[in-house]
Scaffold this motif. Structure first.
Motif, PDB file in Angstrom:
ATOM      1  N   THR A 360       3.785  50.504  -7.414  1.00  0.00           N
ATOM      2  CA  THR A 360       4.760  49.733  -5.990  1.00  0.00           C
ATOM      3  C   THR A 360       3.712  48.531  -5.762  1.00  0.00           C
ATOM      4  OG1 THR A 360       3.288  51.416  -4.390  1.00  0.00           O
ATOM      5  CG2 THR A 360       5.517  52.171  -5.273  1.00  0.00           C
ATOM      6  N   SER A 461       8.116  43.567  -4.601  1.00  0.00           N
ATOM      7  CA  SER A 461       8.447  45.340  -4.238  1.00  0.00           C
ATOM      8  C   SER A 461       8.764  44.395  -5.410  1.00  0.00           C
ATOM      9  CB  SER A 461       9.300  45.215  -3.186  1.00  0.00           C
ATOM     10  OG  SER A 461       9.509  46.843  -3.821  1.00  0.00           O
ATOM     11  N   ASP A 465       8.135  46.427  -9.484  1.00  0.00           N
ATOM     12  CA  ASP A 465       9.379  48.400  -9.867  1.00  0.00           C
ATOM     13  C   ASP A 465       8.937  47.319 -11.575  1.00  0.00           C
ATOM     14  OD1 ASP A 465       9.544  49.134  -7.756  1.00  0.00           O
ATOM     15  OD2 ASP A 465      11.259  48.012  -7.295  1.00  0.00           O
ATOM     16  N   GLN A 469       8.199  49.918 -14.694  1.00  0.00           N
ATOM     17  CA  GLN A 469       9.848  50.035 -15.806  1.00  0.00           C
ATOM     18  C   GLN A 469       9.242  49.735 -17.242  1.00  0.00           C
ATOM     19  OE1 GLN A 469      12.872  47.735 -14.735  1.00  0.00           O
ATOM     20  NE2 GLN A 469      13.275  48.654 -12.507  1.00  0.00           N
TER      21      GLN A 469
END
Length: 510
Positions: A360, A461, A465, A469
């Protein structure tokens, strides 16, 4: 004065003569690998100083890679024909000349051309280094000498961003190239004095047709692959056309090599089970691991807002971990074989990479640095034992061709991994408008004060992410590497028996 000695067939220790050779080789290889990562942190500076787009300045990296791919295939033949010492000295001179010219570049075009010249020298240093050290130490100590050769492979990704960031901030970008001059001069002088005297055996004619097929084929294929991040898709003509033409030339080379007695790259080496399994394992591993490692500094720079120097320093735990396990893995590989070590290393890499899949914008630094340390320990147990598994079972005459093949595989897989992970990350970013806006701010394309604060928070943010991923894909690929790794030898690899007519060559040591 050179004294011809046979490597001690019983002792596993590296004698002073071998250690001197290793020191010379490591110096040269450090220059080649360090220069890849040092230049990566200078790209924003090139954009500003030369008033060029990112796509244009990225060619300073691509040109170097393509030159490497072009020259590596001929290294095995040239080493047999002219001798490893002469070729090593020539490589250092080419690399130094390219470095000096790069530091004098007045525009981005000349800099790209000079980087290609630098790559012609740099491309031969690694396969030559592997050949020289394997022959000097003998097959029973390949694990140990590969562990020594692993040092620059670690220092490059870790020390490069730190050194590059410091030189650019403290002096100017010119010094990321000039720093090679003192290192190169020392490497040349020591190589002249320490490396064994050449005893070339030019028994084979040069495969011109093979060179005309393989070198351009590799260069075109890697050019297409390297264009994927800029194009944003595999389906772009800029990607497909050169990649398909390059792949066609490579396939044509395979058919040519299977029919020719002495091809540029001896595909008959794949009859060696250990080498074949090692190549498959290394290909999967390099795509996954090298692609993922490329993203680590980008996370610290873009998401966390760290400077280039701090981003480099934050990667240090990975190197520390690898330095702890690599010497031990080198000794154990020679005694128990690479299989168990590589499997253990894969597990450690997967465990270290796992926290990054949940990353994060505010992830704990101790957790991330701990993950990097564990990944480094895994890398120290993985990369060099895989190389050793391939090299230890080759005869003296096969070593030059074998090291050339392994470097082609590593270079190609690294380029594919870099492109694949970059495209996955880019597509994840483009899926979020907030992440796209924040990424544009961090890259200096949009002033920060022109973006609303709430969008910046959301974008930071969302960008984190996107990194998480992408790391999930890398983790899946690392786990898949376990399948071929299960087939690696789990006992000491016996030295290959010389082929008919081949006489073991004494290794001269100073």
């Amino acid at each position: 004065m050179s004294v011809a000695v046979q490597p001690d067939a019983e002792s596993d220790k590296l004698d002073p003569g071998v250690l001197k050779v290793a020191g010379v080789v490591v110096l040269g290889v450090i220059m080649s690998i360090l220069d890849v990562t040092v230049v990566s942190v200078a790209l924003p500076t090139f954009q500003r100083d030369f008033d060029a787009s990112y796509a244009t300045v990225a060619w300073t990296m691509t040109a170097y890679t393509l030159a490497l791919a072009t020259v590596i295939p001929i290294t095995g033949w040239a080493a047999d024909r002219f001798g490893t010492k002469r070729l090593y000295l020539l490589s250092v001179v080419l690399f130094l000349g390219g470095s000096v010219l790069c530091s004098m570049a007045w525009d981005i075009g000349p800099l790209i051309v000079f980087r290609a010249l630098q790559g012609l020298g740099g491309g031969m240093l690694m396969p030559l280094g592997m050949t020289i050290m394997t022959r000097a130490a003998g097959p029973h100590r390949v694990g140990r000498v590969m562990a020594v050769l692993g040092v620059p492979m670690l220092l490059g990704p870790i020390g490069g961003p730190i050194l590059g960031g410091w030189l650019i901030e403290a002096v100017s970008w010119h010094w990321i190239f000039l720093i090679n001059v003192p290192i190169g001069v020392v490497a040349f002088v020591l190589a002249l004095r320490v490396l064994p005297k050449d005893e070339p055996h030019p028994s084979e004619s040069f495969d011109f047709l093979g060179m005309l097929l393989l070198s351009p084929g590799l260069a075109l294929f890697l050019y297409g692959v390297s264009s994927i991040p800029e194009a944003g898709t595999v389906a772009a003509a800029k990607v497909l056309v050169p990649a398909i033409v390059g792949l066609g030339l490579i396939v044509a080379f395979v058919f040519h090599a299977l029919r020719k007695d002495h091809p540029l790259i001896d595909l008959g080496l794949f009859k060696n089970r250990n080498l074949t399994i090692s190549v498959i394992t290394m290909t999967l591993f390099t795509v996954a691991f090298m692609g993922a490692m490329l993203l680590l500094p980008s996370y610290f720079l873009q998401v966390r807002g760290e400077g280039t120097l701090n981003a480099g320093l934050l990667l240090a735990p990975q190197g520390i971990g690898a330095m702890l396990t690599m010497p031990i893995a080198g000794r154990l590989t020679d005694r128990i074989g690479p299989g168990k070590l590589v499997l253990g290393g894969m597990v450690l890499i997967a465990l270290g990479l796992a926290p990054f899949t949940q990353i994060t914008a505010g992830s704990s630094y101790p957790l991330l640095l701990g993950g990097l340390f564990v990944m480094g320990m895994g890398m120290g147990m993985t990369m060099m034992p895989m190389m050793s598994a391939a090299m230890a079972s080759l005869t003296h005459a096969q070593v030059a061709r074998g090291s050339t093949m392994m470097n082609i595989v590593q270079q190609t897989a690294g380029s594919i991994g870099t492109a694949v992970m970059s495209v996955i990350l880019t597509n994840r970013v483009l899926e979020s408008q907030a992440a796209t806006a924040y990424s544009a701010v961090t890259q200096g394309q949009v002033p920060r004060d022109q973006v609303p604060p709430e969008v910046l928070v959301q974008g930071q943010s969302a960008l984190a992410d996107a990194f998480g991923q992408t790391y999930v894909i890398a983790l899946v690929l690392i786990v898949l590497c376990v399948v071929p790794a299960l087939l690696l030898p789990r006992k000491r690899i016996e030295a290959a028996t010389p082929e008919s007519g081949e006489v073991p060559v004494p290794v001269p040591m100073h």
